[in-house]
Design a protein around this motif. Sequence first.
Motif, mmCIF file in Angstrom:
data_model
loop_
_atom_site.group_PDB
_atom_site.id
_atom_site.type_symbol
_atom_site.label_atom_id
_atom_site.label_comp_id
_atom_site.label_asym_id
_atom_site.label_seq_id
_atom_site.Cartn_x
_atom_site.Cartn_y
_atom_site.Cartn_z
ATOM 1 N N PHE A 5 16.925 -1.941 0.853
ATOM 2 C CA PHE A 5 15.935 -0.870 0.935
ATOM 3 C C PHE A 5 15.387 -0.832 2.356
ATOM 4 C CE2 PHE A 5 12.139 1.523 0.509
ATOM 5 C CZ PHE A 5 12.229 2.289 -0.644
ATOM 6 N N GLY A 6 15.709 0.236 3.090
ATOM 7 C CA GLY A 6 15.203 0.393 4.444
ATOM 8 C C GLY A 6 13.812 1.002 4.433
ATOM 9 N N CYS A 7 12.899 0.388 5.171
ATOM 10 C CA CYS A 7 11.484 0.794 5.129
ATOM 11 C C CYS A 7 11.037 1.511 6.402
ATOM 12 C CB CYS A 7 10.602 -0.428 4.885
ATOM 13 S SG CYS A 7 10.918 -1.272 3.328
ATOM 14 N N MET A 8 11.953 2.251 7.034
ATOM 15 C CA MET A 8 11.595 2.945 8.272
ATOM 16 C C MET A 8 11.147 4.378 8.030
ATOM 17 S SD MET A 8 13.764 3.318 11.836
ATOM 18 C CE MET A 8 15.029 4.435 11.219
ATOM 19 N N ARG A 9 11.610 4.997 6.936
ATOM 20 C CA ARG A 9 11.409 6.439 6.775
ATOM 21 C C ARG A 9 10.679 6.800 5.481
ATOM 22 N NH1 ARG A 9 16.825 6.138 8.806
ATOM 23 N NH2 ARG A 9 17.013 7.047 10.905
ATOM 24 N N PHE A 10 9.532 6.190 5.242
ATOM 25 C CA PHE A 10 8.734 6.564 4.081
ATOM 26 C C PHE A 10 8.153 7.965 4.257
ATOM 27 C CE2 PHE A 10 8.200 1.848 3.645
ATOM 28 C CZ PHE A 10 8.781 1.744 2.385
ATOM 29 N N LYS A 28 3.775 7.117 -3.491
ATOM 30 C CA LYS A 28 5.198 7.477 -3.557
ATOM 31 C C LYS A 28 6.071 6.315 -3.104
ATOM 32 C CE LYS A 28 8.405 11.177 -2.204
ATOM 33 N NZ LYS A 28 9.428 10.430 -1.480
ATOM 34 N N ALA A 29 5.661 5.639 -2.024
ATOM 35 C CA ALA A 29 6.424 4.501 -1.525
ATOM 36 C C ALA A 29 6.489 3.387 -2.565
ATOM 37 C CB ALA A 29 5.807 3.982 -0.235
ATOM 38 N N GLU A 30 5.380 3.146 -3.237
ATOM 39 C CA GLU A 30 5.359 2.108 -4.274
ATOM 40 C C GLU A 30 6.298 2.465 -5.418
ATOM 41 O OE1 GLU A 30 2.221 -0.793 -6.542
ATOM 42 O OE2 GLU A 30 1.490 1.127 -5.765
ATOM 43 N N LEU A 50 4.650 -2.603 2.887
ATOM 44 C CA LEU A 50 5.554 -3.440 2.104
ATOM 45 C C LEU A 50 4.835 -4.673 1.585
ATOM 46 C CD1 LEU A 50 8.412 -3.979 1.066
ATOM 47 C CD2 LEU A 50 8.905 -5.120 3.247
ATOM 48 N N GLY A 51 4.063 -5.330 2.446
ATOM 49 C CA GLY A 51 3.322 -6.512 2.023
ATOM 50 C C GLY A 51 2.358 -6.214 0.901
ATOM 51 N N THR A 52 1.667 -5.090 1.005
ATOM 52 C CA THR A 52 0.697 -4.686 -0.016
ATOM 53 C C THR A 52 1.381 -4.453 -1.359
ATOM 54 O OG1 THR A 52 -0.761 -3.663 1.628
ATOM 55 C CG2 THR A 52 -0.997 -2.919 -0.660
ATOM 56 N N ILE A 53 2.480 -3.732 -1.344
ATOM 57 C CA ILE A 53 3.182 -3.400 -2.587
ATOM 58 C C ILE A 53 3.785 -4.636 -3.236
ATOM 59 C CG2 ILE A 53 5.178 -2.169 -3.531
ATOM 60 C CD1 ILE A 53 4.547 0.068 -1.490
ATOM 61 N N LEU A 54 4.411 -5.485 -2.446
ATOM 62 C CA LEU A 54 5.014 -6.691 -3.010
ATOM 63 C C LEU A 54 3.961 -7.608 -3.617
ATOM 64 C CD1 LEU A 54 7.705 -7.645 -0.327
ATOM 65 C CD2 LEU A 54 7.974 -6.257 -2.390
#
Length: 231
Positions: free
Chosen positions: A17-22, A33-35, A62-66
């Motif tokens: 999962f690439g996290c560059m283009r949310f 939406k990202a979550e 990412l840290g928050t969601i995980l």
Amino acid sequence: MQYRKDKAGNDLSVLGFGCMRFTKKGNAIDLEKAETEIMAAYKAGVNYYDTAYIYPGSEVLLGTILKRNGIREKVNIATKLPQYMVNSLHGVEKTFAEELERLQTNYIDYYLMHMLTDLAQWNRLKDMGILEWIAEKKKSGAIRYIGFSYHGNSENFLKILEDYDWDFCQIQYNYLDENTQAGVTGLKAAAAKGIPVIIMEPLRGGKLVNLLPPEAKKLMQENERGWSPAA
């Protein structure tokens, strides 16, 4: 989900999962939406999440969601040292500490030297003492596996590949980039050395979706869920 082994024998999902283009809401990332997207990927078996220091808001999100979903220990975080922004080991350490804070974790699973383009950049890091720093972080468990992401030519890729005992590397590779950047030459060289390769931009941020070869479209259409059979 299909999985492949890393150099240490750990299972990594074929799709990361690439996290560059949310998607953004106003000037910030749309957290809700990202979550939803990250958790859908997690439930589908994705266990590799790629972010970077310079992706605006990405590490924090990412840290928050995980953390709030209680899955940090169940997934692998890949993030990157912005080697083009640091001029000393103090800068390296400060950046790494900030990344740990953003990601709400005390270790990074897969840590990359970000965006190397030639051997000179890697040599500059070595002159700073990066090899000793990496050794200390791996010994303490703050970094589990070390690699580099690459955006230069195949000649310099091979030089960097040979210069250190890398755990993995990341290259841009898709059906239009077989003979640019590291290319198929770099891909085969890494495979010959037993160094796992993480592919970035397999669809160039989605731009290649409508240009898929007929055989690729057929594979997706034949999949009972209507998408890549890798998932």
